[in-house]
Write a protein that holds these residues in place. Sequence first.
Motif, PDB file in Angstrom:
ATOM      1  N   ARG A   1      -4.247  -6.676   1.262  1.00  0.00           N
ATOM      2  CA  ARG A   1      -4.899  -7.405   0.175  1.00  0.00           C
ATOM      3  C   ARG A   1      -5.852  -6.500  -0.595  1.00  0.00           C
ATOM      4  N   ALA A   2      -6.526  -5.599   0.116  1.00  0.00           N
ATOM      5  CA  ALA A   2      -7.418  -4.652  -0.551  1.00  0.00           C
ATOM      6  C   ALA A   2      -6.640  -3.748  -1.507  1.00  0.00           C
ATOM      7  N   CYS A   3      -5.432  -3.357  -1.104  1.00  0.00           N
ATOM      8  CA  CYS A   3      -4.595  -2.539  -1.991  1.00  0.00           C
ATOM      9  C   CYS A   3      -4.220  -3.313  -3.252  1.00  0.00           C
TER      10      CYS A   3
ATOM     11  N   CYS B   1       0.845  -1.192   0.000  1.00  0.00           N
ATOM     12  CA  CYS B   1       0.000   0.000   0.000  1.00  0.00           C
ATOM     13  C   CYS B   1       0.885   1.248   0.000  1.00  0.00           C
TER      14      CYS B   1
ATOM     15  N   GLU C   1      -1.894  -3.234 -12.248  1.00  0.00           N
ATOM     16  CA  GLU C   1      -0.990  -2.107 -11.953  1.00  0.00           C
ATOM     17  C   GLU C   1      -0.184  -2.346 -10.682  1.00  0.00           C
ATOM     18  N   HIS C   2      -0.498  -3.418  -9.965  1.00  0.00           N
ATOM     19  CA  HIS C   2       0.280  -3.734  -8.765  1.00  0.00           C
ATOM     20  C   HIS C   2       1.630  -4.355  -9.115  1.00  0.00           C
TER      21      HIS C   2
ATOM     22  N   GLU D   1      -5.891  -5.835  -4.628  1.00  0.00           N
ATOM     23  CA  GLU D   1      -7.085  -5.996  -5.453  1.00  0.00           C
ATOM     24  C   GLU D   1      -7.456  -4.694  -6.143  1.00  0.00           C
ATOM     25  N   SER D   2      -7.279  -3.579  -5.452  1.00  0.00           N
ATOM     26  CA  SER D   2      -7.598  -2.279  -6.047  1.00  0.00           C
ATOM     27  C   SER D   2      -6.659  -1.938  -7.197  1.00  0.00           C
ATOM     28  N   ASP D   3      -5.380  -2.287  -7.048  1.00  0.00           N
ATOM     29  CA  ASP D   3      -4.396  -1.985  -8.099  1.00  0.00           C
ATOM     30  C   ASP D   3      -4.591  -2.871  -9.320  1.00  0.00           C
ATOM     31  N   GLY D   4      -4.958  -4.119  -9.116  1.00  0.00           N
ATOM     32  CA  GLY D   4      -5.060  -5.059 -10.225  1.00  0.00           C
ATOM     33  C   GLY D   4      -3.702  -5.294 -10.860  1.00  0.00           C
TER      34      GLY D   4
END
Length: 446
Positions: free
Chosen positions: A312-314, A262, A321-322, A316-319
């Motif tokens: 984990r939320a970060c 994150c 782009e992570h 999933e949010s990035d997709g």
Amino acid sequence: MTDASTSVAGPGARGRWAAGDWDRIAVAAIVLGGCLRAVWILVIHPPARFVYSDMLGYVQRAAELAAGEPLSPIDAFFPPGTHLLLALPVAVFGVAVGIWVATALWFLLSVATVYVSWRAARLLLTPAAAAITAVLCAVWPLFITYGGYFTSETPALAALMTAVWLGVEAIRRDGRAAVVLALCAGIAGGLAAATRPQLLINALILLGVALLSRRASAGAAAGLAAGLFVVLALVVAHNSIASGHLVGLARNGGVNFWFGHCDARSVTTVDAADRRTFAIQHPVPAQAGRTGDILVRGHDIWDEDYFVQVGRACIESDGVEHIPRLGRNVLDMTATTTLWPQSESRDWTRSVVQIANLVYSVLLPVIAIGSLVLVRRHRRGSRIMGGEVFLLANLACVVVVAVLVLGDPRVRTVYDAFGFALLGAILADLLRLDRKPEVADDVSTG
């Protein structure tokens, strides 16, 4: 006129030095490393005089443990190995004298790192490569300077390389000697993991080699597993008592995972009564000027489930782009920032550490590629070069930790001895300093 077939003085036949010559160079390097560490740790920068931040936390927890005070959740937040080690001299001599005894202990552990790294390389590589390993470890500024702080790097590295040395020696042996050596190696591996939990991966690599090796006895594998299990069980018991329920080797894994995935450089936790309970900052994003000072209400810093969930939320949010973020984590293991706590030094220490870390970071790709080329070339020659493969697998744990958790050059330093051993193997082979005999097992000997 001297008979050429019998005149071998100094360097061996065809210009190559004999194994004993390389061993003498290694011993000289260990002595030099001891002298450098004596000046730094015992005179210039004794850790007993630099007790603040993380170091203060370790000393305070050690003093509380030595005094018999009840454990609290914070005692399980950081891996307990370092403060448990510090508690030994503090319990015997008291805090004032005990931290100076601990200073001498840190000096001995730092010197021992050079010795055990050489001994491990001597079993896995050629005598020349092992000697180069000893020289590099002896003069490496990161190993030396970390000895001047009560942080986990010095005891973790000493324990890890001791485990490798004794474990490989156990694989080579039979009978009772193999079991005893393996048990000691397992205990050392457990101590390394108790100090730095990610080193459990390296201990498991060693155990895997013992299980899969054609040469290792069943007793060696059993001894490794038993020693490792005993220490880890004691650590889990300590942390579970401190937490009031079953937990693992440390409870800072959640916040570290969150830092790694994150946008965060610091976190402050606040309880229901609006009181600050804990504040922690990740030095890499702080030095890099990244944003993310986070205030968390209603959760303690050791609430692993919460921080893992947010991490984990970060992801999933990035997709997709992570993926670049993971690449940044890997780069953060190198020279994008200066290692802490040396980064806070106002003298020449910061510059020396910066330059050394930059040089090593530039060499890392060369070490990785050169090692792969070395392994491939030797395999083509029908020789099993298990030593290089084993060292490369341990060095690769740097990438594993960066991708799974976070990137920090401080975290990487405990793997530098593996990189130096591989660099020694590359130089010894490239310069034809000596030849490695053909071996018939997956952990080779020099």
